[in-house]
Write a protein that holds these residues in place. Structure first.
Motif, short mmCIF file in Angstrom:
data_model
loop_
_atom_site.label_atom_id
_atom_site.label_comp_id
_atom_site.label_asym_id
_atom_site.label_seq_id
_atom_site.Cartn_x
_atom_site.Cartn_y
_atom_site.Cartn_z
N GLN A 134 24.28 60.12 24.89
CA GLN A 134 23.07 59.67 25.59
C GLN A 134 21.90 60.58 25.29
O GLN A 134 20.77 60.13 25.07
N ILE A 159 20.66 58.73 11.79
CA ILE A 159 21.47 59.90 12.14
C ILE A 159 22.94 59.54 11.97
O ILE A 159 23.36 58.47 12.36
N THR A 161 26.71 61.44 12.72
CA THR A 161 27.25 62.64 13.36
C THR A 161 28.63 62.97 12.81
O THR A 161 29.41 62.09 12.43
N ILE B 21 27.22 48.86 15.78
CA ILE B 21 26.46 49.89 16.44
C ILE B 21 26.03 49.40 17.82
O ILE B 21 25.89 50.15 18.76
N LEU B 24 28.07 50.28 20.87
CA LEU B 24 28.20 51.66 21.33
C LEU B 24 27.41 51.81 22.61
O LEU B 24 26.27 52.20 22.61
N PRO B 26 27.46 53.23 26.82
CA PRO B 26 27.92 54.47 27.45
C PRO B 26 29.43 54.47 27.72
O PRO B 26 30.10 55.46 27.50
N LEU B 29 31.43 55.04 24.57
CA LEU B 29 31.28 56.40 24.06
C LEU B 29 32.14 57.36 24.87
O LEU B 29 32.73 58.28 24.33
N ARG B 36 38.65 61.44 21.34
CA ARG B 36 38.42 62.57 20.45
C ARG B 36 39.08 63.82 20.99
O ARG B 36 39.70 64.59 20.29
N SER B 49 37.06 62.81 9.71
CA SER B 49 36.71 62.99 11.12
C SER B 49 35.95 61.77 11.60
O SER B 49 35.37 61.04 10.83
N SER B 50 35.94 61.56 12.90
CA SER B 50 35.26 60.39 13.44
C SER B 50 33.76 60.60 13.31
O SER B 50 33.24 61.68 13.59
N THR B 51 33.04 59.58 12.87
CA THR B 51 31.60 59.68 12.69
C THR B 51 30.93 58.58 13.47
O THR B 51 31.48 57.51 13.65
N PHE B 52 29.76 58.87 13.97
CA PHE B 52 28.95 57.88 14.65
C PHE B 52 27.70 57.68 13.83
O PHE B 52 27.09 58.64 13.40
N PHE B 53 27.31 56.45 13.60
CA PHE B 53 26.18 56.16 12.75
C PHE B 53 25.10 55.46 13.55
O PHE B 53 25.37 54.52 14.27
N HIS B 54 23.89 55.95 13.47
CA HIS B 54 22.78 55.31 14.18
C HIS B 54 21.73 54.87 13.19
O HIS B 54 21.30 55.64 12.35
N THR B 55 21.34 53.61 13.26
CA THR B 55 20.20 53.14 12.48
C THR B 55 19.21 52.54 13.44
O THR B 55 19.59 51.79 14.33
N ALA B 56 17.95 52.83 13.27
CA ALA B 56 16.94 52.26 14.15
C ALA B 56 16.77 50.78 13.84
O ALA B 56 17.05 50.33 12.74
#
Lengths: 171, 204
Positions: A134, A159, A161, B21, B24, B26, B29, B36, B49-56
């Motif tokens: 968040q 981004i 992570t 995406i 995802l 709350p 997560l 995790r 490893s676990s990855t989180f991807f953010h695209t606007a």
């Protein structure tokens, strides 16, 4: 260029000494070894150490590997022949990198990649999972809106992570 | 024995990444973070490893409407698209994309060639103070690619160029040169001496 200058200088010195020594010294003449001060390049290089310092792929390769094994961190068209605005883009890039480093403090896993496509600024970064998502989303939205108001162009943050830094080798 | 467990964890993380995406939220997560945590207690974190991807969300522009006018369309004899970049591989893929687009649209293509690259070199002093003999050289390489389109109408050219330019990669510049064909003006169609024979005789 520096290496060739020193080599020719030392070769001439050795030749002169050889000519002079043949006349009066014995057949056991020793050559004089002279080397000029050769500065090694130190830009963007992390010197070899004991073997405990982890390096990412970006840090491990030296700048002469750009376009061979490395890519570009900042991609825009102003450094091409016949294009202008290189200084302004560089200033923007410096500010964006400092801004990202400060906003996501301690979370950056690798260097920030800045791409410019048309009018839009795309900032790509690899982050560590240090904060809850968040907070990440809030900071992403905050940086996007602030930078877009600052530079008057659409700014998008991409981004990804990771759990820990991607280590390429230990130096 | 650990292999099927590892496989399941990888599949789960892959499913999560591919799951979208938008999903995802709350609650997801928090579930992922708990997963995790138990992963860390049970297994050593491997390279996957676990990855989180953010695209606007990408800004959507209003689509251009089709206009129908009575005036005749401009005709281009040649439209030359010159693309410049620092990376030759990027230009290769862009040329493949542009030629495929032209072929699909049925546009006649002339030559597609590669003009020789330009290298701009700078020689600077290596040290901050003195040591004039030791310098550092930098260079900036500009690679080119030239695509020619022959006998194209104005509207086709506009559509094709807009498509090409929307998909221009970052760090690539484009220059477009259009050679248009115009109708010859009527007053130079007929030679002048045909209209005025009397004036010639009087001057002689």
């Amino acid at each position: 260029m520096a290496a060739s200058l020193s080599f020719s200088g030392s070769a001439r010195l050795l030749a002169a000494l050889g000519r002079s020594s043949v006349l009066h010294s014995s057949f056991e003449s020793r050559g004089l070894h002279v080397t000029a001060v050769c500065f090694k390049n130190r830009a963007a290089r992390i010197r070899i150490g004991k073997g405990d310092q982890p390096l990412t792929y970006e840090q491990a390769h030296h700048p002469h590997q750009i376009a061979h094994r490395k890519g570009w961190l900042s991609q825009h068209a102003s450094n091409l022949k016949g294009e202008g605005g290189a200084a302004e883009r560089t200033m923007e890039d410096v500010f964006i990198r400092k801004f990202m480093f400060g906003t996501f403090h301690g979370c950056l896993a690798d260097e920030v990649v800045i791409k410019r496509r048309g009018n839009a600024l795309i900032v790509c970064a690899l982050m560590l999972q240090k904060m809850p998502p968040q907070k990440f989303y809030f900071l992403i939205g905050y940086s996007e809106s602030l930078l877009s108001h600052f530079y008057k162009c659409p700014v998008k943050l991409e981004i990804q992570t990771l759990q820990s830094k991607a280590v390429y080798k230990y130096i | 024995m650990a292999a099927p467990l590892v496989l399941r964890r990888d599949l789960f993380s892959l499913a999560r990444i591919l799951g979208g995406i938008s999903q995802l939220g709350p609650r997801c997560l928090s579930a992922c973070s708990s997963h995790r945590k138990c992963n860390q207690t049970r297994f050593q974190p491997l390279q996957t490893s676990s990855t989180f991807f953010h695209t606007a969300t990408y800004l959507s522009s209003t689509p251009s409407s089709i206009t129908v006018t009575d005036e005749p369309d401009t005709l281009f004899q040649k439209v030359v698209v010159l693309v410049k970049a620092h990376d030759r591989a990027v230009l290769d893929s862009y040329e493949f994309f542009a030629t495929m687009a032209a072929k699909e649209l049925g546009i006649a293509m002339g030559k597609v060639f590669e003009p020789p690259k330009d290298i701009e070199r700078l020689t600077l002093l290596k040290s901050v103070h003195i040591y004039k003999k030791h310098r550092v050289q930098y260079e900036m390489r500009t690679h080119y690619r030239c695509i020619e389109l022959l006998h194209i109408t104005g509207s086709t050219a506009q559509v094709y160029l807009e498509y090409i330019q929307r998909n221009l990669p970052e760090g690539v510049a484009m220059e477009v040169t259009k050679t248009s064909m115009e109708k010859i003006p009527d007053h130079i169609l007929e030679p002048m001496w045909k209209d005025l024979p009397i004036d010639d005789k009087s001057s002689k």
